[in-house]
Design an enzyme around this catalytic site. Structure first.
Site, PDB file in Angstrom:
ATOM      1  N   ASP A  64      -4.570   6.173  -4.273  1.00  0.00           N
ATOM      2  CA  ASP A  64      -4.229   7.542  -4.648  1.00  0.00           C
ATOM      3  C   ASP A  64      -4.163   7.686  -6.152  1.00  0.00           C
ATOM      4  O   ASP A  64      -4.197   6.717  -6.882  1.00  0.00           O
ATOM      5  CB  ASP A  64      -2.869   7.889  -4.034  1.00  0.00           C
ATOM      6  CG  ASP A  64      -2.929   9.224  -3.341  1.00  0.00           C
ATOM      7  OD1 ASP A  64      -3.724  10.067  -3.807  1.00  0.00           O
ATOM      8  OD2 ASP A  64      -2.222   9.405  -2.346  1.00  0.00           O
ATOM      9  N   ASP A  69      -1.643  -0.866   5.911  1.00  0.00           N
ATOM     10  CA  ASP A  69      -1.883  -0.364   7.262  1.00  0.00           C
ATOM     11  C   ASP A  69      -3.347  -0.101   7.559  1.00  0.00           C
ATOM     12  O   ASP A  69      -3.724   0.026   8.708  1.00  0.00           O
ATOM     13  CB  ASP A  69      -1.100   0.924   7.500  1.00  0.00           C
ATOM     14  CG  ASP A  69      -1.708   2.084   6.764  1.00  0.00           C
ATOM     15  OD1 ASP A  69      -2.128   1.870   5.608  1.00  0.00           O
ATOM     16  OD2 ASP A  69      -1.796   3.175   7.317  1.00  0.00           O
ATOM     17  N   THR A 126      -0.157   4.845   1.153  1.00  0.00           N
ATOM     18  CA  THR A 126      -0.395   5.747   2.268  1.00  0.00           C
ATOM     19  C   THR A 126      -0.294   5.000   3.584  1.00  0.00           C
ATOM     20  O   THR A 126      -0.944   3.991   3.778  1.00  0.00           O
ATOM     21  CB  THR A 126      -1.806   6.340   2.149  1.00  0.00           C
ATOM     22  OG1 THR A 126      -1.973   6.753   0.810  1.00  0.00           O
ATOM     23  CG2 THR A 126      -1.969   7.507   3.083  1.00  0.00           C
ATOM     24  N   ARG A 131      -0.686  15.035  -1.995  1.00  0.00           N
ATOM     25  CA  ARG A 131      -2.054  14.533  -2.175  1.00  0.00           C
ATOM     26  C   ARG A 131      -2.963  15.719  -2.423  1.00  0.00           C
ATOM     27  O   ARG A 131      -2.944  16.675  -1.660  1.00  0.00           O
ATOM     28  CB  ARG A 131      -2.527  13.825  -0.912  1.00  0.00           C
ATOM     29  CG  ARG A 131      -1.770  12.592  -0.589  1.00  0.00           C
ATOM     30  CD  ARG A 131      -1.970  12.228   0.846  1.00  0.00           C
ATOM     31  NE  ARG A 131      -3.330  11.756   1.114  1.00  0.00           N
ATOM     32  CZ  ARG A 131      -3.675  10.474   1.061  1.00  0.00           C
ATOM     33  NH1 ARG A 131      -2.785   9.578   0.748  1.00  0.00           N
ATOM     34  NH2 ARG A 131      -4.897  10.104   1.332  1.00  0.00           N
ATOM     35  N   ASN A 180      -8.580  -0.723   4.240  1.00  0.00           N
ATOM     36  CA  ASN A 180      -8.721  -1.059   2.820  1.00  0.00           C
ATOM     37  C   ASN A 180      -7.686  -2.084   2.366  1.00  0.00           C
ATOM     38  O   ASN A 180      -7.740  -2.576   1.259  1.00  0.00           O
ATOM     39  CB  ASN A 180      -8.660   0.202   1.960  1.00  0.00           C
ATOM     40  CG  ASN A 180      -7.351   0.941   2.150  1.00  0.00           C
ATOM     41  OD1 ASN A 180      -6.620   0.668   3.092  1.00  0.00           O
ATOM     42  ND2 ASN A 180      -7.061   1.857   1.267  1.00  0.00           N
ATOM     43  N   THR A 227      -2.346   1.405  -4.735  1.00  0.00           N
ATOM     44  CA  THR A 227      -2.769   2.543  -3.946  1.00  0.00           C
ATOM     45  C   THR A 227      -4.097   3.087  -4.433  1.00  0.00           C
ATOM     46  O   THR A 227      -4.453   2.929  -5.595  1.00  0.00           O
ATOM     47  CB  THR A 227      -1.706   3.658  -3.975  1.00  0.00           C
ATOM     48  OG1 THR A 227      -2.221   4.783  -3.309  1.00  0.00           O
ATOM     49  CG2 THR A 227      -1.324   4.023  -5.378  1.00  0.00           C
ATOM     50  N   ASP A 268       0.877  -1.158   0.000  1.00  0.00           N
ATOM     51  CA  ASP A 268       0.000   0.000   0.000  1.00  0.00           C
ATOM     52  C   ASP A 268       0.921   1.217   0.000  1.00  0.00           C
ATOM     53  O   ASP A 268       2.112   1.113   0.263  1.00  0.00           O
ATOM     54  CB  ASP A 268      -0.835  -0.067   1.285  1.00  0.00           C
ATOM     55  CG  ASP A 268      -1.757   1.104   1.409  1.00  0.00           C
ATOM     56  OD1 ASP A 268      -2.286   1.533   0.379  1.00  0.00           O
ATOM     57  OD2 ASP A 268      -1.941   1.591   2.533  1.00  0.00           O
TER      58      ASP A 268
END
Lengths: 349, 1012
Positions: B638, B752, B383, B556, B755, B636, B381
């Site tokens: 993002d 972490d 973030t 971001r 998701n 990700t 992941d």
């Protein structure tokens, strides 16, 4: 699907609240064990180590080999194979029927002493191709019966030689039943040569395994006679031939102690042996040998140990030598990272 | 199926549903023995041992005392049974504690103190502050006048922030007395384990309220095991009780994961079993022949002429028993023991303690440490995993003006501060959205400072930044928000909250300005979720530029937007929304659809840029692990540019010209297909060039690719060492793990947040970072670590050692059993093939347990190379990764060794010589490093090694990209050991169309060239 799946150890509702603080307090204490930092050594096979190890082994082994070979050579042995020679000419084609017949089995043999034999001289009989280690045979005994008179009828493990005439046999089992029954009489210059049959068995066997109050009973009374009979008035702990026989051999060729001659035999003395060739090895083509042997500090005559030591020592010496030569001719840097394949330059090849 | 819960009806639902007795127990006193035995005997090995033990009871065939097998067998069973029993007893105790807790419940209109286990569905349960919720409740009353209460859900999902729960509108304003008498029905789905959803309806019976249907969501519930906080009291109706609660349903034993090594050991056990059967057959036949020819002549064994009918079977069965020790009974116990020790070493490792929080690493799953050493793919992941997830507001762009570009911190930008001081309307609106378009709860601490409880780190950053810019979000009182701006207090009433979902990628609130009564829609979200919905005339160019620019910097971005709503438009929409919210089927989808109707014609106010810093040591960790031959994929949520920037900054991909980034995009099937083909072609061509090639794919294209071009995408996945997947949903993450697993790769997923949970559970090894997004991932994972950089140590040190140790231990276990078994077999040839055991029972047992099993456990401390060396030469991991220390050929080596040791007991000399020659003239990599380690300093010093990596990377990595997985043998290396051989085979250029077959060829070729 839910994204929440607590770990199986999270347990019930009650234990869940304890989870958060517990994690903090579980900070491990430092110790060399927990950090896997215990002192250790790992031998690296460097030329110096390997060559000196091989040299050391050869330096230690070769003298040991020489010494034990000499010790073995000091032992004097007279071996006489008699099972064929003791069959009369007319039975030579059917030895089995000879041994099973009631013919007189007496047989005379002559042994010549080659070298001085110091006392005590051990008398062995050696059997070949006799499977005392056969499963059926080796299990067919009753240790409790041999040890203790009170369990005289404990013959369950003795099949098929457990009962005779509906009475338990003491000592029961195939081993006792097939007791060796050739006898030897030695005479030197027409004089009887005494054979001491005391103390030929293990002391522990006499004291612990064969009872003083156990007497042979109903032994060799069946239709099929196996081997020797036992004197019913002598307790098992004094039946030393039986005790020797019942310590079964691990290999199909074995020697068992018959007795001891307690005087020196001079070179060129001739010993007359009068033996009773009773035991049936003919049905399975077994050999019978009579062995007279002295001992050394290493035991009986056995060259194997000395040869093994010499071989290993010699091999090590040879390897040490050749490693030295190879090392001198084609030395190679150890631990050079450029040997690592990922450090090698492929273009160079 | 639905369940109807009649509130406060003492008669009707008593029998229908279970009471609130929680039971996590697996066994009862009565069924413990049979159930536990049944479970243990469902394993093949145990069945085998049981069969052997039973056969030994037959005295005719047993070569040894049955106790020599029964003893260990019973011991092993007793150990695992008592472990189970102990666990179960502890579960029972904690259940009992929870069940006997006293709870206030309304019975016949009177509040009574009863035990928690007597709560029935439909009961009204009263809770006080800091009480634990005993079962799943629908909230109907709180001490708060607005019907709010706060819960801590840490036990449920690991999130430590407080969550707001609100009573349903129908129960609003009921007083204390009324709550005792309330009657009604709750229509809710049957129990499930989804803690994010509760789609139900409430209908109160007259005389309370008119017969109106009131929708219920998860926001109206108090779930079991949560804690009531900051609320004096609350009461609710029990809807799910006992083991039918959301927590109870989601509990369950996860599928045990099997390591590659376990599979290999099983395979080898099978091979040994086959070997054993062959030996038994040969010896059995030989024994029967010998018996019929020779044994009849051996008069002293008195073989009966005619045996029983099973006579022919006796000797083979005897040999079966004699050879049964070939499969060591101790191997499972030893392995379990050392595995739990590996896990302990991870727990104890002081270098893997998170210095900030003091939380040590933890191995939840104790059984899969070896797999860590065999990882081939890491899916990470971004973030919170690569980055710190500590969001800091850095820049913004408000109506075309960039703030914070010079200083890198907008909060210190004088221009912005001036604009705020001057109450420039654009800026004020921008700040308003920042401050109130969220689900943050402000909490006044005793000192008067305001603390924000936020579920999302982005929202936290925005609200804090707004506060720093004098737009302070002061208080939330039910639906009324208070904002202080430049001294004046502004109040807003929140009418609706359109929550964030990963599909919509935006969230909105509808608020009413209490001063002028205007209704406004405030939105924030990803650029592609906001910008396309800007009103027709707006110039979004500057905004697009801003987004691009910020993304280039790895920030971001969020777009903030706003729209004034007309009263009637809102009213009309509100009805639809209400209807959608009360549907029971597909509620989420319906709501999303309704939200879409409101969220359009935005006036986009600006763009915020939030920095999320990289964690310490991330680039080094990635570089080291990459050198170790591990491939990285970044998954990700993002956006693409941000992901690429982060990837660049953490060594994930190399910048041009060394690296090359291939893009897979497209909105339709055709586009995606073409794009995929193109990338695949480039990939094949560049596979022979020393270049870092990575592909980037976004969620949309990924979905199409996975659906329609799975085969091509799989090929791409095999070819590519690096991939960035952006804008992916949790389920897509899991799908990608699945894809790699289906190619027989060992995957490790690290993440972490919630998701990542699915991906973590899906992967062979799941690693959770116990970070700021809560403990959800860490709980679902097999290993939890504090920081990404610990991954290096976890894999290279713990994984590698575990693999090496298990490889030795398992093979040694077989070796020692084989040695003694071979002795027995050879002895049988000189004992008339009758099945006599050379050893007595006691010696045999002592050999198996005390002489060989216990002492060798010390190997759990073995280290072939020091940790430092491994870290410096991570390439050595290939030995574990490719399974080179435990595979059929090494096993054959041990097999041969056992045979050899039988023949030449003192045969160490020749072995040593052989070893020495190999060691000196054909050293394996481990040996070379060991020697280097011993020879000491200068060679190993960094100065000497440093110039190498650049070269190495050039040579190794691009080539090994092209190593497709040969599916059959597990021990096939991923990273080619000898690049030159690979190179040569590639030089023999077959046409690229036949890539698949050619690469197979090359991989097998390199396997042949492998020097060990």
């Amino acid at each position: 699907m839910s994204s929440n799946t607590p770990s199986s150890s999270a347990g019930g509702v009650g234990s869940a609240d304890a989870a958060a603080p517990r994690r903090n307090s579980k900070r491990p204490k430092y110790s060399k064990f927990t950090q896997q930092e215990l002192p250790a050594c790992k031998p690296i096979l460097t030329p110096r180590w390997v060559i000196s190890a091989f040299l050391l082994v050869s330096i230690v082994f070769i003298p040991i080999g020489v010494v034990s070979l000499f010790a073995s050579r000091d032992v004097v042995e007279i071996i006489d194979r008699y099972e064929t020679a003791c069959v009369p000419q007319n039975f030579s084609n059917d030895k089995v029927s000879f041994i099973q017949s009631a013919v007189d089995k007496t047989c005379n043999r002559t042994l010549t002493v080659k070298k001085l034999m110091k006392q005590p001289i051990y008398v062995y009989y050696q059997l070949d191709n006799f499977y005392q280690n056969h499963r059926r045979y080796v299990k067919s005994r009753s240790d409790s019966q041999l040890k203790d008179n009170s369990s005289w009828n404990d013959v369950s493990s003795c099949k098929p030689e457990d009962m005779s005439n509906d009475q338990p046999i003491v000592p029961c089992g195939l081993i006792a039943w097939s007791l060796f029954n050739d006898t030897y009489n030695f005479s030197l210059n027409n004089q009887q040569l005494a054979v001491n049959k005391k103390d030929i068995s293990w002391k522990s066997d006499r004291d612990k395994k064969f009872g003083k109050d156990v007497f042979p009973k109903n032994f060799q009374n069946g239709t099929l006679i196996g081997g020797n009979r036992l004197d019913p008035s002598v307790p098992l702990s004094e039946q030393e031939d039986l005790i020797v026989w019942m310590r079964t051999a691990a290999l199909p060729t074995f020697r068992k102690l018959y007795g001891k001659i307690e005087r020196d035999l001079q070179p060129n003395e001739v010993i007359q042996v009068t033996l009773l060739n009773n035991y049936n090895t003919y049905s399975f083509n077994g050999k019978k040998k009579l062995v007279l042997s002295t001992t050394s500090w290493l035991g009986g005559k056995n060259d194997f140990l000395g040869i093994a030591y010499l071989t290993v020592g010699g091999l090590c010496f040879f390897l040490a030598l050749s490693f030295t030569v190879v090392y001198l001719v084609k030395p190679r840097q150890l631990g050079d990272p450029s040997y690592l394949s990922w450090n090698r330059n492929p273009a160079g090849h | 199926m639905k369940r109807f819960v009649y509130i406060n009806d003492d008669e009707s639902s008593q029998e229908l549903y279970c009471d609130n007795r929680i039971s996590n127990r697996k066994y009862t006193v009565l069924n413990f023995l049979p159930k536990n035995l049944w479970e243990q005997f469902s394993r093949f090995m145990n069945q085998y041992f049981l069969l052997i033990a039973c056969l030994q009871l037959w005295s005719l065939i047993t070569p040894v005392n049955p106790a020599s097998t029964w003893g260990p067998l019973i011991f092993i069973f007793a150990v695992s049974a008592s472990k189970e029993a102990w666990d179960d007893y502890n579960r029972y105790l904690s259940d009992k504690k929870a069940n006997e807790k006293h709870i206030w419940v309304v019975r016949q209109g009177i509040r009574k103190h009863i035990q928690a286990q007597d709560i029935h569905v439909g009961n009204i349960v009263w809770l006080r502050e800091n009480d634990e919720v005993p079962c799943d409740l629908v909230l109907i009353g709180t001490s708060d006048t607005q019907g709010l209460c706060y819960v801590e859900t840490a036990a449920l999902d690991g999130e430590t922030d407080l969550k707001t729960r609100v009573i349903p509108s129908a129960c609003m304003g009921m007083d204390f007395e009324l709550l005792h008498k309330i009657k009604g029905v709750i229509e809710c789905p049957n129990p499930d384990k989804d803690i994010r959803r509760f789609d139900a309806n409430l209908r109160l019976f007259p005389p309370f309220i008119d017969n109106d249907l009131c929708p219920l969501t998860i926001k109206n519930t108090l779930l079991q095991s949560c804690y009531l906080r900051n609320t004096e009291w609350a009461c609710g109706v029990a809807v799910y009780t006992g083991n039918e609660t959301k927590l109870g349903m989601s509990r369950g034993i996860p599928e045990p994961k099997l390591t590659a090594m376990d599979a290999m050991i099983d395979k080898l056990t099978g091979a040994i079993f086959v070997f054993q059967i062959v030996v038994v057959m040969v010896l059995g036949i030989a024994g029967n022949v010998w018996k019929d020819t020779e044994a009849r002549k051996q008069w002293y064994v008195l073989y009966p002429i005619e045996g029983p009918w099973y006579e022919l079977l006796v000797i083979p069965l005897r040999f079966e028993l004699l050879c049964s020790i070939m499969i060591p009974i101790s191997i499972k116990v030893s392995l379990d023991l050392v595995k739990s020790l590996y896990a302990k070493f991870i727990d104890w490792d002081s270098e893997m303690i998170d210095q900030d929080t003091g939380i040590p690493s933890h191995a939840t799953n104790t059984a899969i440490s070896e797999d860590l050493g065999q990882v081939e793919y890491i899916l990470t992941d971004k973030t919170g995993t690569l980055t710190e997830n500590r969001m800091i507001f850095r820049r913004c762009c408000i109506s075309g003006i960039f703030y914070g570009n010079e200083s890198g911190d907008a909060l210190k930008d004088v221009k912005l501060l001036n604009a705020v001081a001057g109450s420039s309307p654009d800026v004020v609106r921008f700040l308003t959205v920042m401050a109130i378009c969220n689900t943050v709860i402000p909490i006044k601490s005793k000192t008067g400072a305001i603390l924000y409880k936020a579920q999302s780190q982005d929202e936290d950053a925005l609200v804090n930044a707004a506060a720093r810019l004098h737009m302070v979000y002061v208080n939330k009182n039910a639906n009324i928000l208070e904002i202080r701006f430049n001294g004046s207090v502004i109040q807003y009433e929140v009418l609706e909250t359109l929550e964030f979902t990963s599909d919509r990628k935006r969230m909105s609130v509808v608020v009413k300005d209490c001063q002028n009564g205007k209704i406004v829609l405030l939105s924030k979200g990803a650029d592609e979720a906001i910008l396309p919905y800007a009103y027709a005339g707006q110039q979004t160019r500057a905004l697009v530029e801003a987004v691009e620019q910020y993304a280039q910097l790895g920030l971001r971005t969020l777009c903030l937007a706003w729209r004034e709503l007309k009263e009637d438009e809102y009213q009309e929409w509100s009805l639809m929304f209400k209807e959608a919210s009360s549907t029971l089927v597909d509620r989420e989808w319906r709501i999303a659809e309704v939200c879409q109707r409101l969220e359009h014609d935005f006036e986009v106010l600006g763009v915020t840029a939030i920095e999320d810093r990289l964690q310490d040591g991330v680039p080094e960790t990635i570089e080291t692990l990459r050198k170790a031959g591990i491939n990285f994929w970044m998954l990700t949520g993002d956006k693409q540019n941000t992901a690429i920037q982060i990837a660049l900054s953490c060594n994930f991909i190399s910048p041009e010209p060394k690296g090359q980034l291939l893009l897979i995009d497209g909105k339709t099937e055709g586009e995606v297909c073409r794009s995929l083909e193109r990338v695949l072609l480039t990939m094949r061509i560049t596979s022979s060039e020393p270049k870092d090639v990575a592909f980037v794919v976004d969620g949309w294209a990924l979905e199409i690719a996975l659906k329609h071009y799975r085969k091509a995408f799989t090929e791409l996945a095999i070819l590519s060492r690096t991939a960035i997947c952006c804008r992916v949903t949790p389920s897509q993450k899991a799908q990608l793990v699945e894809l790699l697993k289906s190619c027989d790769y060992r995957t490790l997923a690290i993440g972490d947040g919630g998701n990542d949970v699915r991906m973590i559970q899906q992967a062979d090894i799941g690693v959770g970072i116990s970070g700021r997004e809560g403990l959800q991932a860490a709980r679902a994972a097999d290993y939890s670590i504090g920081k990404f950089r610990f991954l290096k140590r976890l894999i290279l040190v713990h994984g590698r050692y575990s693999y090496n140790r298990t490889a030795f231990l398992s093979q040694y276990s077989f070796y020692k059993s084989l040695v003694i078994c071979f002795i027995q077999i050879f002895f049988s040839f000189i004992s008339g093939v009758s099945g006599t055991s050379l050893f007595n029972s006691v010696s045999l047992m002592a050999y198996n347990v005390f002489y060989t099993s216990v002492p060798v456990l010390v190997s759990v401390l073995d280290k072939d190379l020091s940790e430092g060396t491994v870290m410096q030469h991570p390439q050595i991991l290939v030995y574990c990764q490719a399974g080179r220390l435990l595979n059929p050929s090494t096993f054959a080596g041990w097999f041969g060794r056992s045979l050899f040791h039988l023949i030449v007991a003192a045969g160490m000399g020749p072995v040593l010589a052989l070893k020495y020659f190999r060691y000196t003239y054909r050293p394996s990599k481990i040996n070379a490093l060991q020697q280097a380690e011993r020879m000491g300093g200068p060679i190993l010093s960094l100065g000497n090694i440093e110039p190498q990596p650049r070269l190495m990377e050039k040579e190794v990595s691009p080539l090994s990209i092209t190593q497709p997985k040969n599916r059959n043998p597990v021990y096939e290396p991923l990273l080619s050991d000898s690049p030159n051989s690979t190179r040569r085979s590639f030089g023999s250029g077959a046409p690229f169309d036949f890539f698949q077959s050619q690469s197979r060829l090359s991989s097998s070729y390199s396997r042949n060239c492998k020097d060990n």
